[in-house]
Design a protein around this motif. Structure first.
Motif, mmCIF file in Angstrom:
data_model
loop_
_atom_site.group_PDB
_atom_site.id
_atom_site.type_symbol
_atom_site.label_atom_id
_atom_site.label_comp_id
_atom_site.label_asym_id
_atom_site.label_seq_id
_atom_site.Cartn_x
_atom_site.Cartn_y
_atom_site.Cartn_z
ATOM 1 N N ALA A 139 -8.047 4.042 12.366
ATOM 2 C CA ALA A 139 -9.408 4.449 12.751
ATOM 3 C C ALA A 139 -10.363 3.264 12.801
ATOM 4 C CB ALA A 139 -9.938 5.499 11.777
ATOM 5 N N THR A 140 -10.117 2.266 11.980
ATOM 6 C CA THR A 140 -10.988 1.088 11.940
ATOM 7 C C THR A 140 -10.508 -0.032 12.849
ATOM 8 O OG1 THR A 140 -9.767 0.203 10.065
ATOM 9 C CG2 THR A 140 -11.719 1.553 9.572
ATOM 10 N N GLY A 141 -9.316 0.110 13.409
ATOM 11 C CA GLY A 141 -8.745 -0.944 14.240
ATOM 12 C C GLY A 141 -8.096 -2.055 13.434
ATOM 13 N N ALA A 142 -8.057 -1.904 12.118
ATOM 14 C CA ALA A 142 -7.473 -2.934 11.257
ATOM 15 C C ALA A 142 -5.975 -3.068 11.479
ATOM 16 C CB ALA A 142 -7.763 -2.627 9.798
ATOM 17 N N LEU A 144 0.822 -1.215 0.000
ATOM 18 C CA LEU A 144 0.000 0.000 0.000
ATOM 19 C C LEU A 144 0.858 1.267 0.000
ATOM 20 C CD1 LEU A 144 -2.683 -1.016 2.668
ATOM 21 C CD2 LEU A 144 -2.840 -1.193 0.171
ATOM 22 N N SER A 145 2.158 1.145 -0.209
ATOM 23 C CA SER A 145 3.050 2.300 -0.088
ATOM 24 C C SER A 145 2.776 3.385 -1.126
ATOM 25 C CB SER A 145 4.513 1.861 -0.160
ATOM 26 O OG SER A 145 4.805 1.288 -1.421
ATOM 27 N N ARG A 146 2.096 3.052 -2.223
ATOM 28 C CA ARG A 146 1.793 4.051 -3.255
ATOM 29 C C ARG A 146 0.289 4.309 -3.375
ATOM 30 N NH1 ARG A 146 4.990 2.636 -8.449
ATOM 31 N NH2 ARG A 146 4.281 4.721 -8.968
ATOM 32 N N VAL A 147 -0.448 3.962 -2.333
ATOM 33 C CA VAL A 147 -1.892 4.226 -2.293
ATOM 34 C C VAL A 147 -2.100 5.558 -1.582
ATOM 35 C CG1 VAL A 147 -4.090 3.453 -1.314
ATOM 36 C CG2 VAL A 147 -2.540 1.801 -2.392
ATOM 37 N N ALA A 148 -2.854 6.447 -2.225
ATOM 38 C CA ALA A 148 -3.084 7.784 -1.669
ATOM 39 C C ALA A 148 -4.288 7.831 -0.735
ATOM 40 C CB ALA A 148 -3.273 8.791 -2.802
ATOM 41 N N PHE A 149 -5.283 6.943 -0.958
ATOM 42 C CA PHE A 149 -6.502 6.953 -0.167
ATOM 43 C C PHE A 149 -7.001 5.532 -0.008
ATOM 44 C CE2 PHE A 149 -11.170 6.990 0.018
ATOM 45 C CZ PHE A 149 -11.360 7.725 1.167
ATOM 46 N N LEU A 150 -7.422 5.173 1.206
ATOM 47 C CA LEU A 150 -7.968 3.847 1.496
ATOM 48 C C LEU A 150 -9.301 4.020 2.207
ATOM 49 C CD1 LEU A 150 -7.604 0.735 1.611
ATOM 50 C CD2 LEU A 150 -6.440 1.077 3.798
ATOM 51 N N SER A 151 -10.376 3.664 1.519
ATOM 52 C CA SER A 151 -11.712 3.805 2.097
ATOM 53 C C SER A 151 -12.004 2.656 3.063
ATOM 54 C CB SER A 151 -12.767 3.807 0.994
ATOM 55 O OG SER A 151 -12.883 2.499 0.433
ATOM 56 N N CYS A 152 -13.105 2.786 3.798
ATOM 57 C CA CYS A 152 -13.543 1.717 4.694
ATOM 58 C C CYS A 152 -13.842 0.438 3.914
ATOM 59 C CB CYS A 152 -14.770 2.158 5.488
ATOM 60 S SG CYS A 152 -14.392 3.429 6.705
ATOM 61 N N ALA A 153 -14.343 0.574 2.697
ATOM 62 C CA ALA A 153 -14.603 -0.606 1.861
ATOM 63 C C ALA A 153 -13.291 -1.323 1.545
ATOM 64 C CB ALA A 153 -15.315 -0.201 0.574
ATOM 65 N N GLY A 154 -12.232 -0.575 1.313
ATOM 66 C CA GLY A 154 -10.926 -1.173 1.075
ATOM 67 C C GLY A 154 -10.393 -1.872 2.311
ATOM 68 N N VAL A 155 -10.581 -1.257 3.473
ATOM 69 C CA VAL A 155 -10.161 -1.876 4.735
ATOM 70 C C VAL A 155 -10.918 -3.178 4.937
ATOM 71 C CG1 VAL A 155 -10.112 -1.630 7.243
ATOM 72 C CG2 VAL A 155 -9.487 0.315 5.794
ATOM 73 N N ARG A 156 -12.215 -3.158 4.692
ATOM 74 C CA ARG A 156 -13.032 -4.371 4.836
ATOM 75 C C ARG A 156 -12.519 -5.478 3.916
ATOM 76 N NH1 ARG A 156 -17.820 -2.603 3.278
ATOM 77 N NH2 ARG A 156 -17.489 -3.357 1.164
ATOM 78 N N SER A 157 -12.166 -5.139 2.693
ATOM 79 C CA SER A 157 -11.640 -6.131 1.752
ATOM 80 C C SER A 157 -10.337 -6.738 2.260
ATOM 81 C CB SER A 157 -11.423 -5.496 0.380
ATOM 82 O OG SER A 157 -12.658 -5.106 -0.169
ATOM 83 N N LEU A 158 -9.471 -5.914 2.823
ATOM 84 C CA LEU A 158 -8.220 -6.418 3.385
ATOM 85 C C LEU A 158 -8.487 -7.356 4.563
ATOM 86 C CD1 LEU A 158 -6.060 -3.168 3.307
ATOM 87 C CD2 LEU A 158 -5.729 -5.216 1.891
ATOM 88 N N LEU A 159 -9.421 -6.989 5.423
ATOM 89 C CA LEU A 159 -9.753 -7.831 6.577
ATOM 90 C C LEU A 159 -10.358 -9.164 6.138
ATOM 91 C CD1 LEU A 159 -11.123 -5.115 9.009
ATOM 92 C CD2 LEU A 159 -8.967 -6.400 9.225
ATOM 93 N N GLN A 160 -11.220 -9.138 5.132
ATOM 94 C CA GLN A 160 -11.807 -10.373 4.626
ATOM 95 C C GLN A 160 -10.733 -11.269 4.017
ATOM 96 O OE1 GLN A 160 -14.815 -8.710 2.054
ATOM 97 N NE2 GLN A 160 -16.388 -8.793 3.648
ATOM 98 N N ALA A 161 -9.804 -10.685 3.271
ATOM 99 C CA ALA A 161 -8.708 -11.460 2.689
ATOM 100 C C ALA A 161 -7.824 -12.041 3.790
ATOM 101 C CB ALA A 161 -7.894 -10.601 1.732
#
Length: 122
Positions: A94-97, A56-73
């Motif tokens: 902020a999401t505790g991920a 994720l070093s070149r990601v500028a923005f990560l939404s809650c939907a993206g966080v959820r996808s990472l947690l599911q994976a």
């Protein structure tokens, strides 16, 4: 050479480059924003392996939907995440991920965690 590359260039703002590494590890390098318009691309990429490094070093923005996808994976695969910039870190915190995911400072550190110990390779 061990690396095999595949790039998905999503016109909506997210590019995913996949690199296969020894030991069945796949590195996903993400560039752009992960939001409602691009989370499907992220989910598609996360479904491509059982041992993943998500850079994720070149990601500028990560939404809650993206966080959820990472947690599911993370629940279904061996997942190591490479820390992103400030905005990405804030989303994870902020999401505790950040407590659940294995977050590393760089791809090398993430690979070291997923790589089998010497002499234990199948």
């Amino acid at each position: 050479m061990y690396d095999c590359f595949r790039t998905i260039d999503e016109p909506s703002g997210l590019t995913v480059t996949t690199t296969d590494r020894p030991g069945g590890i796949r590195v996903l390098t993400l560039v752009g924003d992960i939001d409602a318009a691009t989370v499907g691309t992220l989910e598609e990429a996360l479904a491509t392996g059982d041992r993943l490094v998500v850079d994720l070093s070149r990601v500028a923005f990560l939404s809650c939907a993206g966080v959820r996808s990472l947690l599911q994976a993370n629940a279904r695969t061996e997942l190591a995440v490479v820390r992103g910039g400030h905005a990405v870190a804030r989303s994870l915190e902020a999401t505790g991920a950040d407590v659940v995911l294995k977050i590393h400072p760089g791809v090398g550190a993430a690979l070291a965690v997923l790589a089998p110990a010497p002499g234990l390779e199948a």
